[in-house]
Scaffold this active site. Structure first.
Site, mmCIF file in Angstrom:
data_model
loop_
_atom_site.group_PDB
_atom_site.id
_atom_site.type_symbol
_atom_site.label_atom_id
_atom_site.label_comp_id
_atom_site.label_asym_id
_atom_site.label_seq_id
_atom_site.Cartn_x
_atom_site.Cartn_y
_atom_site.Cartn_z
ATOM 1 N N ASP A 1 0.873 -1.171 0.000
ATOM 2 C CA ASP A 1 0.000 0.000 0.000
ATOM 3 C C ASP A 1 0.916 1.228 0.000
ATOM 4 O O ASP A 1 2.091 1.123 0.380
ATOM 5 C CB ASP A 1 -0.861 -0.045 1.272
ATOM 6 C CG ASP A 1 -1.549 1.273 1.536
ATOM 7 O OD1 ASP A 1 -2.202 1.794 0.611
ATOM 8 O OD2 ASP A 1 -1.430 1.787 2.667
ATOM 9 N N ASP B 1 -0.116 5.140 0.823
ATOM 10 C CA ASP B 1 -0.323 6.170 1.853
ATOM 11 C C ASP B 1 -0.425 5.547 3.237
ATOM 12 O O ASP B 1 -1.263 4.680 3.480
ATOM 13 C CB ASP B 1 -1.584 6.976 1.533
ATOM 14 C CG ASP B 1 -1.407 7.785 0.265
ATOM 15 O OD1 ASP B 1 -0.395 8.485 0.164
ATOM 16 O OD2 ASP B 1 -2.263 7.691 -0.626
ATOM 17 N N GLY C 1 -10.019 7.418 -1.276
ATOM 18 C CA GLY C 1 -10.100 8.130 -2.554
ATOM 19 C C GLY C 1 -10.383 9.605 -2.325
ATOM 20 O O GLY C 1 -11.346 9.964 -1.628
ATOM 21 N N THR D 1 -4.534 5.935 -4.033
ATOM 22 C CA THR D 1 -4.170 7.283 -4.475
ATOM 23 C C THR D 1 -3.908 7.324 -5.983
ATOM 24 O O THR D 1 -3.768 6.300 -6.652
ATOM 25 C CB THR D 1 -2.963 7.816 -3.661
ATOM 26 O OG1 THR D 1 -2.952 9.240 -3.744
ATOM 27 C CG2 THR D 1 -1.647 7.286 -4.191
ATOM 28 N N ASP E 1 -1.674 -0.261 6.192
ATOM 29 C CA ASP E 1 -1.674 0.508 7.448
ATOM 30 C C ASP E 1 -3.068 0.701 8.016
ATOM 31 O O ASP E 1 -3.199 1.248 9.108
ATOM 32 C CB ASP E 1 -1.059 1.899 7.222
ATOM 33 C CG ASP E 1 -1.961 2.778 6.363
ATOM 34 O OD1 ASP E 1 -2.348 2.333 5.258
ATOM 35 O OD2 ASP E 1 -2.319 3.882 6.806
#
Ligand code: XBP
Ligand code: MG
Length: 257
Positions: free
Chosen positions: A10, A12, A53, A125, A184
């Protein structure tokens, strides 16, 4: 039992702490430039992060906090344009400030490459943001080290739907038991686990109280030899101080997880 072949990250909150002092600031800059008196403070942004998003997040914010707002153009177009400005500000911010990779990330990615593992990214993202982060925080050549960068609108349903991980698996032509995902957030875990992928969580200030049911391991960070990580919950594995490829291979072979 399949061999560990691929690590899927992932972006962010996992590769780097980009939300509070990255995306949030870029959203606020886009609002101010557009003449909107909206401001997402640290606490409000934490709530809004549950909506994955950026465009979806703005849309949700409007429906919940700005019900009397009437955009000058069609709402969808308005949000897309506002979000494009936000993306531009975010990329500029990365170029200016360089948000570092989280502890242990560069080490793990570099050793995965040395050992011939495949690398991929599965993120909500926007693609431009991924490319900018890799370029500015990691290495100008890092984009070429990833066999699949699955980002943003490439799938219809964003996390917590499993679509982005399913897409990655299809692109790489691998099975879920050949990879390990790093996330996360609870939304990220639901997405990766929904695709059948064993998942390691490294929490952060926004996600530390979330429910990570289904994750194989929940850690404070990946750790380094001099800075041990803390296991917050998860599968029983031999004591370790930092996440390395050997640990990932053991986890991957562990059928209890
Ligand atoms: C995090 C997100 C993104 C970012 C903002 O994705 O949900 O929406 O907060 O980026 P992940 P955009 O944890 O899956 O990397 O504004 O480009 O959506
Ligand atoms: Mg994340």
């Amino acid at each position: 039992m399949a061999e560990l072949q691929t690590l899927i990250f992932d972006l962010d909150g996992t590769l780097a702490e980009t939300e509070r002092d990255g995306h949030r600031l870029a959203f606020n800059q886009a609002f101010a430039t557009a003449g909107l008196n909206w401001y997402w403070d640290i606490a409000l942004y934490g709530k809004l992060l549950k909506i994955t998003g950026g465009k979806e997040r703005i849309n949700y914010y409007l429906s919940k906090y700005q019900q009397n707002f009437h955009p000058p153009i069609a709402i969808d177009k308005f949000i897309v344009e506002l979000h494009q400005a936000k993306t531009q500000y975010y990329v500029e911010l990365l170029e200016r400030e360089k948000i570092p990779l989280r502890l242990g990330m560069a080490r793990l990615i570099n050793s995965a490459r040395e050992q011939g593992l495949q690398l991929a990214i599965a993120t909500t993202t926007t693609l431009e943001n991924v490319l900018a982060l890799l370029r500015t925080s990691f290495d100008p050549r890092a984009v070429d080290w990833f066999d699949c960068i699955a980002a943003g609108d490439v799938v219809e349903h964003k996390k917590p739907a499993s679509d982005i991980y399913d897409y990655c698996l299809r692109q790489l032509q691998i099975q879920p038991d050949q990879c390990i995902a790093f996330e996360d957030s609870a939304n990220g875990v639901r997405s990766a686990v929904g695709a059948g992928i064993k998942t390691i969580v490294t929490v952060n200030e926004y996600t530390c109280n979330e429910n990570f049911t289904g994750a194989a391991l929940v850690l404070d960070h990946l750790g380094e030899p001099e800075t041990p990580c803390k296991v917050l919950s998860g599968e029983k594995v031999d004591y370790f101080t930092y996440v390395d490829i050997d640990l990932l291979q053991k986890l991957q072979r562990n059928s209890e997880v």
